[in-house]
Design an enzyme around this catalytic site. Sequence first.
Site, PDB file in Angstrom:
ATOM      1  N   HIS A   1      -2.748  -7.995   3.268  1.00  0.00           N
ATOM      2  CA  HIS A   1      -1.619  -7.731   3.312  1.00  0.00           C
ATOM      3  C   HIS A   1      -0.499  -8.518   4.244  1.00  0.00           C
ATOM      4  CE1 HIS A   1      -2.420  -4.237   1.300  1.00  0.00           C
ATOM      5  NE2 HIS A   1      -3.115  -3.489   1.913  1.00  0.00           N
ATOM      6  N   HIS A  18       3.340   0.694   0.248  1.00  0.00           N
ATOM      7  CA  HIS A  18       2.290   1.376   0.500  1.00  0.00           C
ATOM      8  C   HIS A  18       2.311   2.882   1.045  1.00  0.00           C
ATOM      9  CE1 HIS A  18      -1.916   1.081   2.173  1.00  0.00           C
ATOM     10  NE2 HIS A  18      -2.111  -0.137   1.591  1.00  0.00           N
ATOM     11  N   GLU A  42      -0.243   0.907  -5.296  1.00  0.00           N
ATOM     12  CA  GLU A  42       0.319  -0.365  -4.615  1.00  0.00           C
ATOM     13  C   GLU A  42       0.629  -1.166  -5.873  1.00  0.00           C
ATOM     14  OE1 GLU A  42      -2.236  -2.076  -1.590  1.00  0.00           O
ATOM     15  OE2 GLU A  42      -3.100   0.225  -1.839  1.00  0.00           O
TER      16      GLU A  42
END
Length: 276
Positions: free
Chosen positions: A62, A135, A240
């Site tokens: 991420h 997210h 996502e």
Amino acid sequence: MKDKEGNSRNVVVGYDYPSLYPTDKAFLGACVGRYAGRISKGKFELDRQTYPLFTEHGMHLHGGKEGFGKKYWTIEEVHRGKNPFVKLSYFSKHLEEGYPGNLNVFVTYRLVENTLQITHEAATDRTTVINLTNHSYFKLDDSESVNHYELQLNCSQMVETQENLLPTGNIITVKNTEYDFLNRKKIAGQPLDTPYIINPDAATAAKVSSKKSGISMEVSTNQPAVVVYTPPHFPGICFETQNYPDAPNQKNFPSSVLRPGERYLNDSKFTFDIEI
């Protein structure tokens, strides 16, 4: 959202106080970047140059040590009339978290009737890789589990992953596996942290609903994949919308390269309704 009884319900998991977000480890509501998901090898090669990345537990996740979800963004524009929206920007400097290029990033959150539209845009001054996503964890009722949620995914294939969730590079079918949600069914305790490939001809990527509240949500996107994630420690489900994880190191995956003069665009919609 109003549930089937007409009661107002917050359908997104979040904190009551902004001060709690800088230490959040679950990426609640975060704009994830520069690269959403996992990257292997602790590096990637681009135009014959190698770029090392921050790694933890054998992978880059991420966007690195901080990522875009821990940054302070600038409010560029607020519109309070019909189809209200908020547009924010962030400037990511060359080699921030190891990524090349000065990157101008924008994210717009827009309400169009019963649809939340989230648009990520970016431009770079030198060749880089990029994969942005939202997210948010969606929670459709007040239950302590999402096992009773009914889920349908218009995804016949998925990215095969190792035990640590890094892609193997293989694309596999979901049919006759526990990850098959082509036909609507309850989640029923199936843990998900799974990169699904959206069927190219599908109008929507996913639909999830709760009979308890009557609230349903459809997900549509211009992205090729959606990582569906149900966390083990609290009730919620993530969609996502993004490129494949580890695309910078997997030659057979869709390209994540962004070059000067090009525009990156992730346009995703979350449409809510009531099912009686």
